[in-house]
Design an enzyme around this catalytic site. Structure first.
Site, PDB file in Angstrom:
ATOM      1  N   ASN A  12       0.804  -1.224   0.000  1.00 13.12           N
ATOM      2  CA  ASN A  12       0.000   0.000   0.000  1.00 13.12           C
ATOM      3  C   ASN A  12       0.839   1.278   0.000  1.00 13.12           C
ATOM      4  O   ASN A  12       0.301   2.374  -0.012  1.00 13.12           O
ATOM      5  CB  ASN A  12      -0.988   0.007   1.176  1.00 13.12           C
ATOM      6  CG  ASN A  12      -0.303   0.014   2.523  1.00 13.12           C
ATOM      7  OD1 ASN A  12       0.884  -0.277   2.631  1.00 13.12           O
ATOM      8  ND2 ASN A  12      -1.057   0.335   3.556  1.00 13.12           N
ATOM      9  N   CYS A  13       2.154   1.163  -0.024  1.00 14.96           N
ATOM     10  CA  CYS A  13       3.050   2.313  -0.112  1.00 14.96           C
ATOM     11  C   CYS A  13       2.954   2.915  -1.516  1.00 14.96           C
ATOM     12  O   CYS A  13       3.067   2.204  -2.520  1.00 14.96           O
ATOM     13  CB  CYS A  13       4.484   1.872   0.188  1.00 14.96           C
ATOM     14  SG  CYS A  13       5.737   3.116  -0.185  1.00 14.96           S
TER      15      CYS A  13
END
Length: 117
Positions: A11-12
């Site tokens: 999710n970065c």
């Protein structure tokens, strides 16, 4: 190793951009998710030796800011950075990439990556 290994968190935003870039170029890679698979201690040791702890610890990110001043001040060398990154993988700058030629990079730099195989 025949394909790059991309280490990070799915999710970065930087990891998302890096993986999208690799996918768009139809470049094979292996993704290692810190959240699900943990930080491989042996790989971390190699990164610390080659890159230095300052290059790996993201002191501008949310995880670092949430640590508090006392915990931040305790990170002053490779040993303390190693302990922190194993405890809090989200503090590692992302993505860390191990390339087939043996080089290791941190972060996403499309211009640099374009010349790599």
């Amino acid at each position: 190793m025949k394909t790059p290994v991309v280490y990070g968190i799915p999710n970065c935003e930087t990891v998302k951009r890096a993986r999208a870039w690799l996918d768009a170029g139809q470049r094979e890679y292996v993704f290692h998710d810190y959240k699900k698979q943990g930080v491989p201690a042996a790989r971390l040791d190699a990164w610390l030796k080659r890159l230095g702890w300052e290059a790996l610890v993201n002191r501008k990110g949310t995880t670092w800011r949430k640590l508090g001043p006392k915990k931040q001040a305790a990170v002053k060398d490779a040993a303390s950075a190693r302990a922190l990154t194993l405890e809090q993988p989200s503090v590692i700058r992302r993505p860390v990439v191990e390339w087939p030629d043996g080089s290791i990079t941190v972060g996403f730099e499309p211009d640099d990556w374009a010349g790599r195989r």
